[in-house]
Design a protein around this motif. Structure first.
Motif, PDB file in Angstrom:
ATOM      1  N   PRO A   1      48.970  42.012 -12.771  1.00 17.19           N
ATOM      2  CA  PRO A   1      47.627  41.524 -12.437  1.00 17.19           C
ATOM      3  C   PRO A   1      47.553  40.800 -11.098  1.00 17.19           C
ATOM      4  O   PRO A   1      46.499  40.739 -10.490  1.00 17.19           O
ATOM      5  N   ASN A   2      48.673  40.243 -10.624  1.00 15.37           N
ATOM      6  CA  ASN A   2      48.747  39.679  -9.278  1.00 15.37           C
ATOM      7  C   ASN A   2      50.181  39.807  -8.793  1.00 15.37           C
ATOM      8  O   ASN A   2      51.055  40.295  -9.512  1.00 15.37           O
ATOM      9  N   ALA A   3      50.434  39.348  -7.582  1.00 19.22           N
ATOM     10  CA  ALA A   3      51.737  39.548  -6.957  1.00 19.22           C
ATOM     11  C   ALA A   3      52.869  38.797  -7.665  1.00 19.22           C
ATOM     12  O   ALA A   3      54.031  39.160  -7.516  1.00 19.22           O
ATOM     13  N   ASP A   4      52.539  37.750  -8.436  1.00 15.28           N
ATOM     14  CA  ASP A   4      53.568  36.925  -9.064  1.00 15.28           C
ATOM     15  C   ASP A   4      53.663  37.075 -10.571  1.00 15.28           C
ATOM     16  O   ASP A   4      54.337  36.280 -11.219  1.00 15.28           O
ATOM     17  N   THR A   5      53.008  38.060 -11.151  1.00 14.57           N
ATOM     18  CA  THR A   5      52.997  38.196 -12.605  1.00 14.57           C
ATOM     19  C   THR A   5      53.295  39.634 -13.017  1.00 14.57           C
ATOM     20  O   THR A   5      52.727  40.572 -12.468  1.00 14.57           O
TER      21      THR A   5
END
Length: 185
Positions: free
Chosen positions: A109-113
């Motif tokens: 869902p985002n760059a860190d997840t």
């Protein structure tokens, strides 16, 4: 004339040889038995459950390098770029106990997840979810056939975590619980 048949057969063979290697088996979590994992937090070694529906609790180690490899240049952990879909993940929550999970879905869902979903290998009534961020991870394995949930929470930087085995047959019923969304005024 045989040359025309050889090209499609060669392409067909390469297609299936590539897809056969797509499903790998990876050990991603195991019961912590080394002194470093058990001495970091003495509470993690406790096996006495707080609630009657908790069968046991124990320390675990998560394979952080597989999902968040450390960058050679910066030394920071970044999410792996490879896909884990159609792979088999092996879990060893407690000594002498193992589970194999097939990954059915993956999303970022985002760059860190990284979110991974799946099910127990050869079991229909099961669910697996894994959420990984650079700070922490949360893993849940639910086996409805055995009426058991395994919940793991841990630190992604060190890989250490804690697993809780929950017996669904001993869970008290929830009747008229408090609303999660407050009523409108």
């Amino acid at each position: 004339m045989t040359t025309y048949y050889a090209v499609p057969l060669l392409s067909f063979g390469l297609l299936f040889s590539g897809s056969a290697g797509a499903g790998n088996s990876m050990d991603i979590l195991w019961a912590a038995t080394d002194a470093a994992a058990t001495t970091q937090n003495p509470a993690d070694t406790a096996t006495q459950p707080e609630e009657p529906y908790i069968n046991r609790v124990g320390p675990v180690t998560f394979n952080t390098e597989l999902f968040l490899p450390r960058s050679a240049e910066t030394g920071q952990r970044n999410l792996a770029r490879s896909s884990f879909r159609n792979n088999q993940l092996n879990l060893f929550f407690f000594q002498g106990q193992s589970f194999s999970v097939m990954v059915d879905s993956e999303s970022r869902p985002n760059a860190d997840t990284l979110l991974i979903g799946g099910r127990l290998y050869n079991k229909d009534f099961s669910t697996f979810s894994l959420t990984i961020t650079p700070e922490s991870y949360l893993m849940t394995l639910q086996d409805l056939g055995a009426a058991t949930i395994y919940r793991v929470v841990g630190d992604t930087q060190t890989g250490t975590g804690r697993v809780t085995e929950i017996d669904l047959r001993k869970m008290p019923p929830i009747v008229d619980g408090t609303p999660r969304i407050s009523p409108r005024p």
